[in-house]
Design a protein around this motif. Sequence first.
Motif, short mmCIF file in Angstrom:
data_model
loop_
_atom_site.label_atom_id
_atom_site.label_comp_id
_atom_site.label_asym_id
_atom_site.label_seq_id
_atom_site.Cartn_x
_atom_site.Cartn_y
_atom_site.Cartn_z
N ALA A 75 0.83 -1.20 0.00
CA ALA A 75 0.00 0.00 0.00
C ALA A 75 0.86 1.26 0.00
CB ALA A 75 -0.93 0.00 1.21
N GLY A 76 1.85 1.30 0.87
CA GLY A 76 2.71 2.47 0.92
C GLY A 76 3.49 2.69 -0.36
N THR A 77 4.02 1.61 -0.90
CA THR A 77 4.81 1.72 -2.13
C THR A 77 3.94 2.14 -3.31
OG1 THR A 77 6.27 -0.01 -1.29
CG2 THR A 77 6.39 0.49 -3.64
N MET A 78 2.76 1.55 -3.41
CA MET A 78 1.89 1.87 -4.55
C MET A 78 1.36 3.29 -4.47
SD MET A 78 -0.09 -1.73 -5.12
CE MET A 78 -1.08 -1.15 -6.49
N ILE A 79 1.02 3.75 -3.27
CA ILE A 79 0.54 5.13 -3.15
C ILE A 79 1.65 6.12 -3.49
CG2 ILE A 79 -0.27 6.85 -1.49
CD1 ILE A 79 -1.94 4.61 -0.19
N MET A 80 2.86 5.87 -2.98
CA MET A 80 3.98 6.75 -3.32
C MET A 80 4.29 6.72 -4.81
SD MET A 80 6.82 6.63 -0.27
CE MET A 80 7.62 5.26 -1.05
N LEU A 81 4.29 5.54 -5.40
CA LEU A 81 4.57 5.41 -6.82
C LEU A 81 3.48 6.08 -7.65
CD1 LEU A 81 6.49 4.10 -8.90
CD2 LEU A 81 5.07 2.06 -8.78
N GLY A 82 2.23 5.94 -7.24
CA GLY A 82 1.13 6.57 -7.96
C GLY A 82 1.21 8.08 -7.94
N PHE A 83 1.50 8.65 -6.76
CA PHE A 83 1.63 10.10 -6.68
C PHE A 83 2.84 10.59 -7.46
CE2 PHE A 83 -1.18 10.05 -2.85
CZ PHE A 83 -2.13 10.91 -3.36
N ALA A 84 3.93 9.84 -7.44
CA ALA A 84 5.11 10.25 -8.18
C ALA A 84 4.88 10.22 -9.69
CB ALA A 84 6.29 9.34 -7.83
N VAL A 85 4.21 9.19 -10.16
CA VAL A 85 3.95 9.10 -11.60
C VAL A 85 2.96 10.16 -12.05
CG1 VAL A 85 2.93 7.61 -13.36
CG2 VAL A 85 4.57 6.66 -11.77
N CYS A 86 1.92 10.37 -11.26
CA CYS A 86 0.94 11.40 -11.64
C CYS A 86 1.53 12.81 -11.55
CB CYS A 86 -0.30 11.30 -10.74
SG CYS A 86 -1.36 9.92 -11.16
N SER A 87 2.45 13.03 -10.63
CA SER A 87 3.09 14.33 -10.52
C SER A 87 4.07 14.58 -11.66
CB SER A 87 3.83 14.45 -9.20
OG SER A 87 2.94 14.36 -8.12
N ALA A 88 4.72 13.55 -12.12
CA ALA A 88 5.71 13.69 -13.18
C ALA A 88 5.08 13.78 -14.56
CB ALA A 88 6.69 12.53 -13.15
N THR A 89 3.83 13.35 -14.71
CA THR A 89 3.17 13.36 -16.01
C THR A 89 2.65 14.75 -16.31
OG1 THR A 89 2.50 11.07 -15.67
CG2 THR A 89 1.36 12.29 -17.39
N LYS A 90 3.03 15.28 -17.45
CA LYS A 90 2.56 16.59 -17.87
C LYS A 90 1.37 16.40 -18.81
CE LYS A 90 7.04 18.76 -17.54
NZ LYS A 90 8.08 19.49 -18.23
N ILE A 91 0.30 17.05 -18.47
CA ILE A 91 -0.92 16.93 -19.28
C ILE A 91 -0.97 18.05 -20.27
CG2 ILE A 91 -3.42 16.92 -19.23
CD1 ILE A 91 -3.28 15.62 -16.53
#
Length: 91
Positions: A75-91
Amino acid sequence: MKLPVKILLINIGIALFFSLMVSSTISGSSSFSYQNLSIAFGLVNIFGGVVDLIIGLFLLFKEDKRYAQGFLLSAGTMIMLGFAVCSATKI
């Protein structure tokens, strides 16, 4: 490999599979976009992390704590990874 690490890798593999399915339905069959894949991967990881957190909290009441440790680590790893990927993605 220990059980918590196995649970983590299985859950990330499931998240990658679901994000591939979601991104293929978003972009259609004619074109593939890595941006759609990264957004889908981030969102699936965030929601999957929340589900893993709930499962991990319920498993804390069992006698064997290894499964709870695996799901809470996941849970901790997936939440951190999800926020990192969504933050790095430029829309």
